[in-house]
Design an enzyme around this catalytic site. Structure first.
Site, mmCIF file in Angstrom:
data_model
loop_
_atom_site.group_PDB
_atom_site.id
_atom_site.type_symbol
_atom_site.label_atom_id
_atom_site.label_comp_id
_atom_site.label_asym_id
_atom_site.label_seq_id
_atom_site.Cartn_x
_atom_site.Cartn_y
_atom_site.Cartn_z
ATOM 1 N N SER A 119 0.818 -1.208 0.000
ATOM 2 C CA SER A 119 0.000 0.000 0.000
ATOM 3 C C SER A 119 0.851 1.256 0.000
ATOM 4 O O SER A 119 0.326 2.350 -0.185
ATOM 5 C CB SER A 119 -0.831 0.052 1.281
ATOM 6 N N HIS B 113 -1.050 -2.901 -7.200
ATOM 7 C CA HIS B 113 -1.796 -2.534 -5.992
ATOM 8 C C HIS B 113 -3.316 -2.607 -6.193
ATOM 9 O O HIS B 113 -3.916 -1.704 -6.790
ATOM 10 C CB HIS B 113 -1.361 -1.115 -5.560
ATOM 11 N N GLU C 193 -3.701 0.017 -9.066
ATOM 12 C CA GLU C 193 -2.602 0.966 -9.316
ATOM 13 C C GLU C 193 -1.383 0.168 -9.768
ATOM 14 O O GLU C 193 -1.023 -0.824 -9.118
ATOM 15 C CB GLU C 193 -2.224 1.688 -8.013
ATOM 16 N N ASN D 32 -3.593 5.929 -1.579
ATOM 17 C CA ASN D 32 -3.352 6.050 -0.132
ATOM 18 C C ASN D 32 -2.710 7.371 0.272
ATOM 19 O O ASN D 32 -2.814 7.785 1.423
ATOM 20 C CB ASN D 32 -2.515 4.870 0.362
HETATM 21 C C1 LIG Z 1 -5.529 0.405 1.899
HETATM 22 C C2 LIG Z 1 -5.162 0.298 0.469
HETATM 23 O O1 LIG Z 1 -3.996 0.018 0.185
HETATM 24 C C3 LIG Z 1 -6.072 0.590 -0.640
HETATM 25 C C4 LIG Z 1 -7.526 0.327 -0.420
HETATM 26 O O2 LIG Z 1 -8.005 -0.718 -0.706
HETATM 27 S S1 LIG Z 1 -8.361 1.568 0.269
HETATM 28 C C5 LIG Z 1 -9.986 0.908 0.446
HETATM 29 C C6 LIG Z 1 -10.752 1.030 -0.834
HETATM 30 N N1 LIG Z 1 -12.069 0.518 -0.630
HETATM 31 C C7 LIG Z 1 -13.095 1.307 -0.291
HETATM 32 O O3 LIG Z 1 -12.961 2.511 -0.171
HETATM 33 C C8 LIG Z 1 -14.383 0.597 -0.064
HETATM 34 C C9 LIG Z 1 -15.455 1.519 0.396
HETATM 35 N N2 LIG Z 1 -16.709 0.774 0.577
HETATM 36 C C10 LIG Z 1 -17.484 0.415 -0.477
HETATM 37 O O4 LIG Z 1 -17.209 0.726 -1.624
HETATM 38 C C11 LIG Z 1 -18.724 -0.375 -0.151
HETATM 39 O O5 LIG Z 1 -19.061 -0.142 1.182
HETATM 40 C C12 LIG Z 1 -18.540 -1.909 -0.394
HETATM 41 C C13 LIG Z 1 -18.360 -2.163 -1.884
HETATM 42 C C14 LIG Z 1 -17.381 -2.528 0.372
HETATM 43 C C15 LIG Z 1 -19.799 -2.623 0.093
HETATM 44 O O6 LIG Z 1 -20.886 -2.065 -0.576
HETATM 45 P P1 LIG Z 1 -22.362 -1.993 0.054
HETATM 46 O O7 LIG Z 1 -23.255 -1.517 -1.026
HETATM 47 O O8 LIG Z 1 -22.300 -1.265 1.313
HETATM 48 O O9 LIG Z 1 -22.667 -3.428 0.508
HETATM 49 P P2 LIG Z 1 -23.166 -4.674 -0.284
HETATM 50 O O10 LIG Z 1 -24.436 -4.398 -1.035
HETATM 51 O O11 LIG Z 1 -23.169 -5.731 0.754
HETATM 52 O O12 LIG Z 1 -21.987 -4.957 -1.309
HETATM 53 C C16 LIG Z 1 -21.936 -4.482 -2.644
HETATM 54 C C17 LIG Z 1 -21.380 -5.598 -3.483
HETATM 55 O O13 LIG Z 1 -20.050 -5.919 -3.051
HETATM 56 C C18 LIG Z 1 -19.968 -7.313 -2.705
HETATM 57 N N3 LIG Z 1 -19.022 -7.397 -1.586
HETATM 58 C C19 LIG Z 1 -19.035 -6.663 -0.453
HETATM 59 N N4 LIG Z 1 -17.998 -6.991 0.311
HETATM 60 C C20 LIG Z 1 -17.302 -7.946 -0.340
HETATM 61 C C21 LIG Z 1 -16.136 -8.684 -0.055
HETATM 62 N N5 LIG Z 1 -15.423 -8.476 1.065
HETATM 63 N N6 LIG Z 1 -15.693 -9.575 -0.969
HETATM 64 C C22 LIG Z 1 -16.387 -9.793 -2.100
HETATM 65 N N7 LIG Z 1 -17.507 -9.108 -2.429
HETATM 66 C C23 LIG Z 1 -17.967 -8.210 -1.549
HETATM 67 C C24 LIG Z 1 -21.373 -7.689 -2.331
HETATM 68 O O14 LIG Z 1 -21.582 -9.070 -2.500
HETATM 69 C C25 LIG Z 1 -22.192 -6.877 -3.320
HETATM 70 O O15 LIG Z 1 -22.199 -7.543 -4.552
HETATM 71 P P3 LIG Z 1 -23.360 -7.291 -5.653
HETATM 72 O O16 LIG Z 1 -23.173 -5.908 -6.184
HETATM 73 O O17 LIG Z 1 -23.077 -8.346 -6.654
HETATM 74 O O18 LIG Z 1 -24.646 -7.457 -4.939
HETATM 75 N N1 LIG Z 2 -6.194 -4.168 3.773
HETATM 76 C C1 LIG Z 2 -6.337 -3.430 2.709
HETATM 77 O O1 LIG Z 2 -7.371 -2.759 2.552
HETATM 78 C C2 LIG Z 2 -5.287 -3.372 1.671
HETATM 79 C C3 LIG Z 2 -4.030 -3.902 1.918
HETATM 80 N N2 LIG Z 2 -3.075 -3.848 0.930
HETATM 81 C C4 LIG Z 2 -1.752 -4.420 1.170
HETATM 82 O O2 LIG Z 2 -1.832 -5.823 0.969
HETATM 83 C C5 LIG Z 2 -0.906 -6.492 1.837
HETATM 84 C C6 LIG Z 2 -1.664 -7.485 2.687
HETATM 85 O O3 LIG Z 2 -2.629 -6.798 3.456
HETATM 86 P P1 LIG Z 2 -3.876 -7.550 4.102
HETATM 87 O O4 LIG Z 2 -4.295 -8.676 3.230
HETATM 88 O O5 LIG Z 2 -4.844 -6.524 4.489
HETATM 89 O O6 LIG Z 2 -3.182 -8.129 5.426
HETATM 90 P P2 LIG Z 2 -3.626 -9.348 6.336
HETATM 91 O O7 LIG Z 2 -3.069 -9.087 7.677
HETATM 92 O O8 LIG Z 2 -5.090 -9.623 6.171
HETATM 93 O O9 LIG Z 2 -2.872 -10.589 5.651
HETATM 94 C C7 LIG Z 2 -1.495 -10.716 5.557
HETATM 95 C C8 LIG Z 2 -1.216 -12.203 5.445
HETATM 96 O O10 LIG Z 2 0.173 -12.377 5.138
HETATM 97 C C9 LIG Z 2 0.636 -13.439 5.947
HETATM 98 N N3 LIG Z 2 2.080 -13.425 6.046
HETATM 99 C C10 LIG Z 2 2.871 -12.757 6.939
HETATM 100 N N4 LIG Z 2 4.159 -13.042 6.698
HETATM 101 C C11 LIG Z 2 4.190 -13.897 5.638
HETATM 102 C C12 LIG Z 2 5.228 -14.569 4.943
HETATM 103 N N5 LIG Z 2 6.508 -14.415 5.306
HETATM 104 N N6 LIG Z 2 4.911 -15.382 3.922
HETATM 105 C C13 LIG Z 2 3.615 -15.569 3.555
HETATM 106 N N7 LIG Z 2 2.583 -14.959 4.183
HETATM 107 C C14 LIG Z 2 2.863 -14.142 5.216
HETATM 108 C C15 LIG Z 2 -0.075 -13.224 7.263
HETATM 109 O O11 LIG Z 2 0.024 -14.357 8.073
HETATM 110 P P3 LIG Z 2 -0.059 -14.164 9.690
HETATM 111 O O12 LIG Z 2 -1.402 -13.580 9.955
HETATM 112 O O13 LIG Z 2 0.138 -15.560 10.176
HETATM 113 O O14 LIG Z 2 1.070 -13.216 10.041
HETATM 114 C C16 LIG Z 2 -1.491 -12.955 6.765
HETATM 115 O O15 LIG Z 2 -2.183 -14.158 6.485
HETATM 116 C C17 LIG Z 2 -0.199 -5.388 2.638
HETATM 117 O O16 LIG Z 2 0.982 -5.044 1.973
HETATM 118 C C18 LIG Z 2 -1.214 -4.242 2.569
HETATM 119 O O17 LIG Z 2 -0.622 -2.983 2.729
HETATM 120 C C19 LIG Z 2 -3.315 -3.319 -0.306
HETATM 121 C C20 LIG Z 2 -4.551 -2.821 -0.600
HETATM 122 C C21 LIG Z 2 -5.620 -2.756 0.382
#
Ligand SMILES: CC(=O)CC(=O)SCCNC(=O)CCNC(=O)[C@H](O)C(C)(C)COP(=O)(O)OP(=O)(O)OC[C@H]1O[C@@H](n2cnc3c(N)ncnc32)[C@H](O)[C@@H]1OP(=O)(O)O
Ligand SMILES: NC(=O)C1=CN([C@@H]2O[C@H](COP(=O)(O)OP(=O)(O)OC[C@H]3O[C@@H](n4cnc5c(N)ncnc54)[C@H](OP(=O)(O)O)[C@@H]3O)[C@@H](O)[C@H]2O)C=CC1
Length: 291
Positions: free
Chosen positions: A119, A140, A152, A190
């Site tokens: 991320s 990403h 990304e 992010n």
């Molecule tokens: C941290 C990083 O590195 C980068 C990132 O990822 S940042 C995070 C980016 N993500 C966001 O910002 C998500 C923001 N949230 C949303 O867009 C919405 O709340 C959401 C799509 C997660 C859920 O949407 P919602 O309308 O509230 O709920 P819901 O109707 O249950 O879900 C919409 C659809 O997504 C699906 N869905 C929800 N969660 C899911 C999951 N975890 N896995 C698979 N499918 C999922 C549902 O089945 C539903 O599918 P259909 O359209 O086919 O019916």
């Molecule tokens: N969460 C998010 O919304 C997003 C996350 N990301 C990125 O994706 C990556 C994973 O995040 P996320 O899935 O949320 O994290 P989680 O904590 O859900 O999962 C990480 C997994 O990696 C495992 N792990 C740790 N060390 C090793 C290793 N040496 N070899 C293999 N597996 C290992 C962990 O095991 P254990 O639990 O046993 O340590 C765990 O099962 C991060 O880099 C995060 O920044 C990118 C986009 C969105």
């Protein structure tokens, strides 16, 4: 070179989603984790999510079965080496990711492309520790992977064009859209999203609003699908804190200072949905705010 087999390292919330979409797009997938329990939960979650898609008519039952059969779980990193494209999706900690790429190196085929789903961490720095910085880049996905349209793509300083094009083609085959981002801390999504989440935690920390009022304000007042604290719990508070630390260290600007309250939640092990407690407590029927 055609990509047919994909290795996914880390079977957490991102790894399971990546394996899900890759298998549905017809790629053979090796899904690796250090824990058998993580692999078992990932496979059962993929099954459940695909069944929901099949139930809604989004995918055919036969395609679901074929996709599930394409996913090979493995505790051995060596199995990931025999793939054409590796997507590392382990914990957001640079030392963890570096160790994975180092351990993987002896098992790799010469043409294998290495990528990280990080991320925030420098792609150039991760690439520089491998034998193939020209075939290394950031891949990403957004969470939840099966739903979110964007991927990304981040070039490190040495990434070559064939590698970038090969990854672009994979994103297109997944039916997703790629955006190219330069290799600076936390890239595009992010860089913008995480300071907003961090600011929401400061808003809570300073008593400007409660968890409920902050989330409701942003949902109803800014049309966000989730409130920022609900989203932080969904992403994982450890991941949010790790990203803020990369922004703070990498850009050396105090505006990225992680909120002490975010640190405190992580210190408590309250990491959000994945540990059942974060800004909300998920152990009951409905989430209850913890502040
Ligand atoms: C941290 C990083 O590195 C980068 C990132 O990822 S940042 C995070 C980016 N993500 C966001 O910002 C998500 C923001 N949230 C949303 O867009 C919405 O709340 C959401 C799509 C997660 C859920 O949407 P919602 O309308 O509230 O709920 P819901 O109707 O249950 O879900 C919409 C659809 O997504 C699906 N869905 C929800 N969660 C899911 C999951 N975890 N896995 C698979 N499918 C999922 C549902 O089945 C539903 O599918 P259909 O359209 O086919 O019916
Ligand atoms: N969460 C998010 O919304 C997003 C996350 N990301 C990125 O994706 C990556 C994973 O995040 P996320 O899935 O949320 O994290 P989680 O904590 O859900 O999962 C990480 C997994 O990696 C495992 N792990 C740790 N060390 C090793 C290793 N040496 N070899 C293999 N597996 C290992 C962990 O095991 P254990 O639990 O046993 O340590 C765990 O099962 C991060 O880099 C995060 O920044 C990118 C986009 C969105």
């Amino acid at each position: 070179m055609e990509i047919q087999k994909v290795g996914v390292i880390g079977a957490g919330q991102m790894g399971n989603g990546i394996a899900h979409v890759m298998a549905l797009a017809g790629y053979d997938v090796v899904l690796n984790d250090v824990s058998q329990q993580a692999l078992d939960s990932a496979l059962s979650l993929i099954h459940k999510n695909m069944e929901r898609q099949a139930g809604k008519g989004k995918i055919a039952e036969a395609d679901m079965k074929a996709a599930l059969a394409r996913i090979q779980p493995s505790l051995k990193l060596a199995d990931v080496g025999a793939t054409d494209l590796v997507i590392e999706a382990a914990t957001e900690r640079e030392t963890v990711k570096q160790a994975i790429f180092e351990d993987l190196q002896p098992h790799l085929k010469p043409h294998t492309i290495l990528t990280s789903n990080t991320s925030s961490i420098s792609i150039t720095r991760l690439a520089s520790r491998t034998d193939r910085p020209e075939r290394f880049m950031g891949f990403h996905f957004m969470n939840p992977v099966p739903v979110m349209q964007l991927v990304e793509l981040i070039r490190g300083i040495a990434t070559d064009e064939p590698t970038f094009s090969a990854c672009q083609e994979v994103v297109a085959r997944l039916g997703k859209t790629s955006a190219s981002a330069e290799d600076f801390p936390a890239f595009i999504v992010n860089r913008i999203l995480m300071p907003m989440i961090n600011e929401a935690v400061y808003t809570l920390y300073e008593g400007v609003g409660s968890v409920k009022s902050i989330d409701e304000s942003m949902k109803l007042g800014a049309n966000h699908p989730m409130g920022p604290l609900e989203l932080a719990d969904f992403i994982g508070l450890d991941t949010c804190l790790a990203i803020m630390n990369v922004l703070h260290d990498g850009l050396a600007d105090t505006k990225y200072r992680p909120c002490p309250l975010l640190t405190k939640y992580v210190e408590a092990g309250w990491l959000g949905r994945k540990t059942q407690r974060g800004f909300y407590d998920y152990r009951g029927e409905t989430p209850v705010p913890t502040r």
